[in-house]
Motif scaffolding. Structure first.
Motif: not given
Length: 178
Positions: A134-149
């Motif tokens: 809610a405060d805008g801090e990124v908690q998790r980050l994911f770099l998808p390589v396909d839609v299944a991921g």
């Protein structure tokens, strides 16, 4: 000097050279590991300092570029899943919001033009899926390589959010950045 003595000396010299080569290889590996560890620490420090402006509530954000085919596929998938996810969705871009008009359902996946927040993640190749507090801090980050991921990560994030687990404790698999 007899031939057997010469052969024995030559064998020992060869063994000594092999040990020196092995030592040089191990040294190179240690230097490489130290360099990777240093960069991983720097990246983790940068990632935890990232803030996505204008959220106000915990949400899942897709940082995307309209010229990226995978970004379009992920955006379409997110707009179809919007009703089943425990957090609201946003599509963040550096472009004008109308660049996504007709490409995604903007009622289900609102498009936010935020060049300032985009600069925080501009070093990453889109699409980038973010779990933002809610405060805008990124908690998790994911770099998808396909839609299944994307489906896999969204399932894991949803389960964790439904259980009330801190978003930072979620492990999104081998493709995620921790």
């Amino acid at each position: 000097m007899p031939a057997t003595t010469a052969l024995l000396v030559l064998t020992w010299l060869t063994i000594a050279l092999l040990f020196l080569a092995l030592g040089a290889t191990v040294r190179s590996l240690r230097l490489l590991q130290a360099r990777v560890d240093r960069h991983a620490t720097e990246f983790a420090a940068t990632r935890t300092a990232m803030r996505i402006a204008g959220t106000g509530t915990a949400r899942i954000v897709l940082a995307a570029d309209s010229g990226c085919a995978l970004c379009g596929a992920v955006a379409e998938r997110l707009s179809r899943l919007a009703d089943r996810l425990p957090a609201p969705l946003s599509l963040m871009t550096y472009e004008q919001a109308d660049a996504w008009a007709g490409r995604v359902d903007t009622d289900r996946l609102p498009v936010v033009s935020d060049p300032v927040s985009w600069q925080e993640i501009a070093h990453l190749s889109p699409p980038v899926l973010l779990l933002v507090a809610a405060d805008g801090e990124v908690q998790r980050l994911f770099l998808p390589v396909d839609v299944a991921g994307v489906d896999r990560v969204l399932n894991e994030w949803s389960l964790a959010m439904n259980r009330g687990v801190e978003a930072d404790a979620v492990h999104a698999g081998t493709d995620s950045v921790r």
